[in-house]
Design an enzyme around this catalytic site. Structure first.
Site, PDB file in Angstrom:
ATOM      1  N   GLU A  20       1.691  24.615  60.526  1.00 50.23           N
ATOM      2  CA  GLU A  20       0.264  24.568  60.159  1.00 50.23           C
ATOM      3  C   GLU A  20      -0.215  25.952  59.696  1.00 50.23           C
ATOM      4  O   GLU A  20      -1.148  26.056  58.898  1.00 50.23           O
ATOM      5  CB  GLU A  20      -0.592  24.068  61.334  1.00 50.23           C
ATOM      6  CG  GLU A  20      -0.318  22.624  61.761  1.00 50.23           C
ATOM      7  CD  GLU A  20      -1.026  21.557  60.898  1.00 50.23           C
ATOM      8  OE1 GLU A  20      -1.638  21.904  59.872  1.00 50.23           O
ATOM      9  OE2 GLU A  20      -0.935  20.366  61.268  1.00 50.23           O
ATOM     10  N   GLU A  71     -15.881  16.962  56.314  1.00 50.65           N
ATOM     11  CA  GLU A  71     -14.824  16.676  55.348  1.00 50.65           C
ATOM     12  C   GLU A  71     -15.304  15.872  54.147  1.00 50.65           C
ATOM     13  O   GLU A  71     -14.709  14.858  53.771  1.00 50.65           O
ATOM     14  CB  GLU A  71     -13.657  15.942  56.043  1.00 50.65           C
ATOM     15  CG  GLU A  71     -12.373  16.024  55.231  1.00 50.65           C
ATOM     16  CD  GLU A  71     -11.146  15.481  55.968  1.00 50.65           C
ATOM     17  OE1 GLU A  71     -10.868  15.978  57.069  1.00 50.65           O
ATOM     18  OE2 GLU A  71     -10.505  14.594  55.423  1.00 50.65           O
ATOM     19  N   HIS A 110       4.701  16.630  64.746  1.00 48.69           N
ATOM     20  CA  HIS A 110       3.654  16.616  63.704  1.00 48.69           C
ATOM     21  C   HIS A 110       3.843  17.720  62.655  1.00 48.69           C
ATOM     22  O   HIS A 110       3.870  17.467  61.456  1.00 48.69           O
ATOM     23  CB  HIS A 110       2.288  16.746  64.386  1.00 48.69           C
ATOM     24  CG  HIS A 110       1.135  16.842  63.443  1.00 48.69           C
ATOM     25  ND1 HIS A 110       0.608  15.742  62.794  1.00 48.69           N
ATOM     26  CD2 HIS A 110       0.426  17.919  63.007  1.00 48.69           C
ATOM     27  CE1 HIS A 110      -0.378  16.133  62.015  1.00 48.69           C
ATOM     28  NE2 HIS A 110      -0.520  17.443  62.133  1.00 48.69           N
ATOM     29  N   LYS A 157     -12.481  17.626  65.244  1.00 49.50           N
ATOM     30  CA  LYS A 157     -11.875  16.312  65.019  1.00 49.50           C
ATOM     31  C   LYS A 157     -11.211  15.852  66.301  1.00 49.50           C
ATOM     32  O   LYS A 157     -10.332  16.546  66.822  1.00 49.50           O
ATOM     33  CB  LYS A 157     -10.830  16.375  63.905  1.00 49.50           C
ATOM     34  CG  LYS A 157     -11.408  16.314  62.512  1.00 49.50           C
ATOM     35  CD  LYS A 157     -10.279  16.068  61.530  1.00 49.50           C
ATOM     36  CE  LYS A 157     -10.772  16.012  60.116  1.00 49.50           C
ATOM     37  NZ  LYS A 157      -9.671  15.788  59.153  1.00 49.50           N
ATOM     38  N   ASN A 215      -5.823  19.005  54.730  1.00 51.68           N
ATOM     39  CA  ASN A 215      -4.879  17.882  54.812  1.00 51.68           C
ATOM     40  C   ASN A 215      -3.625  18.109  53.966  1.00 51.68           C
ATOM     41  O   ASN A 215      -2.785  17.213  53.857  1.00 51.68           O
ATOM     42  CB  ASN A 215      -5.555  16.578  54.361  1.00 51.68           C
ATOM     43  CG  ASN A 215      -6.672  16.171  55.295  1.00 51.68           C
ATOM     44  OD1 ASN A 215      -6.612  16.460  56.489  1.00 51.68           O
ATOM     45  ND2 ASN A 215      -7.693  15.534  54.769  1.00 51.68           N
ATOM     46  N   HIS A 252       2.129  12.303  57.409  1.00 51.47           N
ATOM     47  CA  HIS A 252       1.770  11.267  58.397  1.00 51.47           C
ATOM     48  C   HIS A 252       2.634  10.028  58.211  1.00 51.47           C
ATOM     49  O   HIS A 252       3.031   9.386  59.180  1.00 51.47           O
ATOM     50  CB  HIS A 252       0.296  10.873  58.248  1.00 51.47           C
ATOM     51  CG  HIS A 252      -0.640  11.774  59.004  1.00 51.47           C
ATOM     52  ND1 HIS A 252      -2.005  11.721  58.839  1.00 51.47           N
ATOM     53  CD2 HIS A 252      -0.425  12.739  59.923  1.00 51.47           C
ATOM     54  CE1 HIS A 252      -2.577  12.620  59.625  1.00 51.47           C
ATOM     55  NE2 HIS A 252      -1.632  13.254  60.292  1.00 51.47           N
ATOM     56  N   ARG A 308     -21.886   8.827  76.419  1.00 40.78           N
ATOM     57  CA  ARG A 308     -22.358   9.237  75.075  1.00 40.78           C
ATOM     58  C   ARG A 308     -22.239  10.733  74.826  1.00 40.78           C
ATOM     59  O   ARG A 308     -22.931  11.300  73.982  1.00 40.78           O
ATOM     60  CB  ARG A 308     -23.801   8.802  74.830  1.00 40.78           C
ATOM     61  CG  ARG A 308     -23.993   7.316  74.911  1.00 40.78           C
ATOM     62  CD  ARG A 308     -25.335   6.903  74.376  1.00 40.78           C
ATOM     63  NE  ARG A 308     -25.547   5.489  74.623  1.00 40.78           N
ATOM     64  CZ  ARG A 308     -26.068   5.002  75.748  1.00 40.78           C
ATOM     65  NH1 ARG A 308     -26.445   5.818  76.710  1.00 40.78           N
ATOM     66  NH2 ARG A 308     -26.221   3.717  75.895  1.00 40.78           N
ATOM     67  N   ARG A 334     -13.052  20.648  53.144  1.00 41.06           N
ATOM     68  CA  ARG A 334     -12.206  20.484  54.337  1.00 41.06           C
ATOM     69  C   ARG A 334     -10.968  19.635  54.066  1.00 41.06           C
ATOM     70  O   ARG A 334      -9.976  19.727  54.795  1.00 41.06           O
ATOM     71  CB  ARG A 334     -13.037  19.912  55.499  1.00 41.06           C
ATOM     72  CG  ARG A 334     -12.243  19.872  56.800  1.00 41.06           C
ATOM     73  CD  ARG A 334     -13.080  19.602  58.021  1.00 41.06           C
ATOM     74  NE  ARG A 334     -12.227  19.554  59.192  1.00 41.06           N
ATOM     75  CZ  ARG A 334     -12.653  19.480  60.444  1.00 41.06           C
ATOM     76  NH1 ARG A 334     -13.938  19.456  60.685  1.00 41.06           N
ATOM     77  NH2 ARG A 334     -11.808  19.443  61.453  1.00 41.06           N
ATOM     78  N   LYS A 360      -9.358  28.275  59.024  1.00 43.21           N
ATOM     79  CA  LYS A 360      -9.896  26.952  59.351  1.00 43.21           C
ATOM     80  C   LYS A 360     -11.389  27.050  59.683  1.00 43.21           C
ATOM     81  O   LYS A 360     -12.189  26.208  59.263  1.00 43.21           O
ATOM     82  CB  LYS A 360      -9.119  26.325  60.518  1.00 43.21           C
ATOM     83  CG  LYS A 360      -9.637  24.932  60.848  1.00 43.21           C
ATOM     84  CD  LYS A 360      -8.682  24.086  61.632  1.00 43.21           C
ATOM     85  CE  LYS A 360      -9.299  22.732  61.946  1.00 43.21           C
ATOM     86  NZ  LYS A 360      -8.430  21.894  62.763  1.00 43.21           N
ATOM     87  N   HIS A 391      -0.270  16.571  54.767  1.00 41.87           N
ATOM     88  CA  HIS A 391      -0.457  15.540  55.782  1.00 41.87           C
ATOM     89  C   HIS A 391      -0.337  14.121  55.229  1.00 41.87           C
ATOM     90  O   HIS A 391       0.010  13.206  55.981  1.00 41.87           O
ATOM     91  CB  HIS A 391      -1.826  15.700  56.460  1.00 41.87           C
ATOM     92  CG  HIS A 391      -1.868  16.850  57.427  1.00 41.87           C
ATOM     93  ND1 HIS A 391      -1.711  18.159  57.026  1.00 41.87           N
ATOM     94  CD2 HIS A 391      -2.034  16.893  58.771  1.00 41.87           C
ATOM     95  CE1 HIS A 391      -1.793  18.955  58.088  1.00 41.87           C
ATOM     96  NE2 HIS A 391      -1.980  18.213  59.159  1.00 41.87           N
TER      97      HIS A 391
END
Ligand SMILES: NC(=O)c1ccc[n+]([C@@H]2O[C@H](COP(=O)([O-])OP(=O)(O)OC[C@H]3O[C@@H](n4cnc5c(N)ncnc54)[C@H](O)[C@@H]3O)[C@@H](O)[C@H]2O)c1
Length: 337
Positions: A177, A223, A251, A135, A231, A238, A113, A227, A213, A234
């Protein structure tokens, strides 16, 4: 240089310094079990440097590349943690690029956990972007980052020296990026790419991108709104990445191609095209539009037939717009330029 990330759920330092991986213990306690997760492509010199400082450690290498962000590899790493008798007090070190960071973060978030983890990002992409923000994720089949958690590291060590062994294509990939960071929030950073040779300003580019960032994540960790700006590029990016089975393109290269669809000004598209072409980033390909559309709308960003998209009118002027997903098909048909 040092930045501090402060969110509702975490606070940690991001150290940016040549040679900082030679003195890890001055930043974090290594007198405990340390599980070093890396991939089989990371040069021994970086792995040995880290392990030599950890008296009770093990190194676990996964295959390099996106395939390691899988359920199978995730399970193997968890099993290795268990076999090394990792307890809640112990430390996981992610040593590598964004793949290792995402996988290690998710392992750390879920093993018992939640255990401590720190990141030593070794690609431009991970130094510029993925190592901060919390993330963590793995992929499910072709669908990227669909299983994961928000879970922050205790520390991020960015040693620019590690980039000396990074292949050129990988170096440029990550810079996409940073171009994105410039386009959404930092016009001076975007202009730097137009004016200068990125090689001469790598440290500044990484620092500026991280500042951007960090500021966004601090305001909207989970997000819910701001935030989402990160993206940019993206959504379709993606889709393109998955269309080519995560094989043909990296990427950042897909983010570069994906940005063009969401720039409203023809002139800005031309400026971006020039930068990408000069740096060797792809600007488009002959992908099947219908298939990219289908993959894109299967992605988690398409909820209830609505896709959250990010648009840029001019550098520094970015905004979020919810679109009916069918409009994505129209955009794809119109083409990137
Ligand atoms: N969590 C986030 O916020 C976030 C943000 C952006 C991207 N990502 C994820 O990041 C991943 C891509 O990361 P990446 O571009 O770093 O790819 P990567 O981790 O696959 O690394 C690229 C390649 O470079 C090699 N490498 C890494 N460092 C090296 C070094 N110093 N010297 C020599 N070789 C080295 C690796 O072994 C690998 O083969 C994607 O899975 C993407 O989804 C996550």
């Amino acid at each position: 240089m040092k930045l501090t990330m402060q969110t509702a759920s975490a606070e940690y330092d991001i150290i940016l310094e040549r040679g900082c991986i030679n003195r890890i213990s001055s930043f974090i306690n290594l007198n405990r079990k340390v599980f070093i997760l890396t991939d089989d492509n990371i040069p021994d010199r970086w792995v040995d440097t880290v392990q030599a400082q950890c008296p009770n450690s093990t190194v676990y290498r996964v295959a390099s590349g996106e395939e390691s962000k899988s359920m199978q590899t995730y399970e193997k790493v968890l099993t290795a943690c268990l076999e090394f008798h990792m307890s809640r007090k112990d430390l996981l070190i992610a040593l590598g690029g964004g793949v290792i960071g995402d996988l290690a973060g998710f392992v750390a978030a879920s093993y018992m956990r939640g255990i401590d983890f720190m990141s030593i990002p070794t690609t431009t992409l991970s130094q510029i972007d993925s190592s901060i923000g919390g993330k963590t994720a793995i992929n499910l089949g072709k669908v990227k980052n669909i299983v994961g958690a928000f879970y922050h590291p205790k520390l991020v060590l960015i040693d620019f020296d590690t980039l000396s062994t990074l292949p050129e294509r990988q170096k440029i990939n990550g810079l996409a990026e940073a171009i994105k960071a410039g386009l959404i929030r930092n016009p001076a950073l975007f202009e730097l790419f137009e004016r200068e040779d990125y090689e001469d300003h790598l440290e500044e580019i990484i620092y500026q991108s991280l500042c951007m960032k960090r500021d966004v994540v601090q305001q909207d960790e989970k997000e819910s709104n701001l935030r989402k700006l990160l993206n940019f590029g993206h959504t379709i990016g993606h889709g393109i990445e998955a269309y080519y089975n995560l094989e043909k393109y990296l990427h950042g290269e897909c983010v570069a191609m994906g940005m063009f669809y969401f720039i409203t000004s023809k002139e800005l598209k031309q400026r971006l095209k020039k930068i990408c072409t000069r740096m060797g980033l792809p600007i488009t390909d002959d992908y099947d539009i219908q298939k990219v559309y289908e993959i894109t709308t299967m992605d988690k960003k398409a909820a209830d037939g609505i896709v959250s998209t990010v648009w840029v009118d001019e550098p520094g002027k970015a905004y979020i717009k919810d679109l009916p997903q069918t409009e994505l098909l129209t955009l794809l048909k119109q083409g990137p330029f």
